[in-house]
Design a protein around this motif. Structure first.
Motif, mmCIF file in Angstrom:
data_model
loop_
_atom_site.group_PDB
_atom_site.id
_atom_site.type_symbol
_atom_site.label_atom_id
_atom_site.label_comp_id
_atom_site.label_asym_id
_atom_site.label_seq_id
_atom_site.Cartn_x
_atom_site.Cartn_y
_atom_site.Cartn_z
ATOM 1 N N GLY A 73 0.756 -1.252 0.141
ATOM 2 C CA GLY A 73 -0.257 0.029 0.468
ATOM 3 C C GLY A 73 0.791 1.076 -0.271
ATOM 4 O O GLY A 73 1.251 1.461 1.380
ATOM 5 N N GLY A 74 1.770 1.676 -1.156
ATOM 6 C CA GLY A 74 2.474 2.735 -1.062
ATOM 7 C C GLY A 74 3.656 2.277 -0.728
ATOM 8 O O GLY A 74 3.701 0.822 -0.758
ATOM 9 N N PHE A 144 -2.813 5.574 -9.148
ATOM 10 C CA PHE A 144 -3.787 6.430 -8.517
ATOM 11 C C PHE A 144 -4.922 6.731 -9.156
ATOM 12 O O PHE A 144 -5.138 6.218 -10.531
ATOM 13 C CB PHE A 144 -2.896 8.246 -8.827
ATOM 14 N N GLY A 145 -5.923 5.944 -8.594
ATOM 15 C CA GLY A 145 -7.032 5.732 -8.651
ATOM 16 C C GLY A 145 -7.953 6.549 -7.922
ATOM 17 O O GLY A 145 -8.231 7.345 -6.842
ATOM 18 N N PHE A 149 -6.908 3.033 -3.177
ATOM 19 C CA PHE A 149 -5.278 3.375 -2.087
ATOM 20 C C PHE A 149 -4.717 3.655 -3.666
ATOM 21 O O PHE A 149 -5.305 2.945 -4.177
ATOM 22 C CB PHE A 149 -5.769 2.264 -1.300
ATOM 23 N N PHE A 150 -3.540 4.288 -2.729
ATOM 24 C CA PHE A 150 -2.449 3.700 -3.869
ATOM 25 C C PHE A 150 -1.593 2.427 -3.734
ATOM 26 O O PHE A 150 -1.071 2.203 -2.246
ATOM 27 C CB PHE A 150 -1.392 4.798 -3.487
ATOM 28 N N LEU A 151 -1.425 1.523 -4.180
ATOM 29 C CA LEU A 151 -0.871 0.455 -4.602
ATOM 30 C C LEU A 151 0.388 0.053 -5.358
ATOM 31 O O LEU A 151 0.244 0.933 -6.661
ATOM 32 C CB LEU A 151 -2.168 -0.835 -4.698
ATOM 33 N N THR A 152 1.487 -0.408 -4.952
ATOM 34 C CA THR A 152 2.334 -0.268 -6.187
ATOM 35 C C THR A 152 3.155 -1.679 -5.860
ATOM 36 O O THR A 152 2.708 -2.448 -5.104
ATOM 37 C CB THR A 152 3.346 0.997 -5.365
#
Length: 185
Positions: A73-74, A144-145, A149-152
């Protein structure tokens, strides 16, 4: 006495430890991969077949490697720099204008690092998976959506260790009877 079979559950912690020299024989300080969602791995090996007289006579492997993937998560800039290289710089004063910048230049090559993941066990212990001498060979991905959540995600290959205490080790599973935190050295 035999240790009970661990039934690992969940992902408790992931640490990335950079190598501090080009030969990948000296480790730096571990960096936490915060909000880790997955740490997946698969042993892979290329084989060459010897065929003769219209049949398979022998097969020889080139030695195992590990394909790995991480999703979180990030991602902290520090964890990103361990996997992808670059420089992290902080400026300003906390509470007013603190700014952190992760910069990657064309001259910054991707470094080697070690990944260690921890999963807790229903028996009160845990299971650690260590992949030695990793190199990020895939993309660093993120999205980014709206309302998400921003997932990497990151992926790569793990090669055999060059360190004396783990020489030629590609990966290792360690089962602990009691939960044991990932070491910080």
């Amino acid at each position: 006495m035999t240790m009970p079979i661990a039934l690992p559950f969940g992902l408790r912690d992931v640490k990335l430890t950079p190598y501090t020299n080009a030969a990948a024989t000296t480790l730096g300080t571990p960096v936490d991969l915060p909000n880790a969602r997955t740490f997946s791995f698969a042993e892979v090996e290329e084989f060459e077949d010897l065929r003769g007289d219209d049949r398979l006579v022998a097969s020889h492997g080139s030695g195992p490697n590990v394909e790995w993937e991480l999703e979180g998560g990030g991602i902290s800039f520090e964890a990103g720099a361990v996997m992808y290289g670059g420089t992290v710089v902080e400026s300003g004063v906390a509470g007013t204008d603190l700014k952190k910048t992760w910069t990657k230049k064309v001259t910054d090559s991707r470094p080697y690092f070690k990944v260690e993941g921890q999963s807790i066990s229903d028996s009160g212990g845990d299971l650690h998976c260590v992949v030695y001498r990793c190199k990020a060979t895939g993309n660093l991905e993120g999205e980014f959506g709206d309302g998400q959540f921003f997932l990497t995600g990151a992926s790569g290959i793990g090669y055999a260790s060059l360190m004396a205490e783990s020489l030629d080790t590609v990966w290792e599973f360690v089962q602990n009877e009691e939960e044991t935190a990932i070491s910080v050295a």
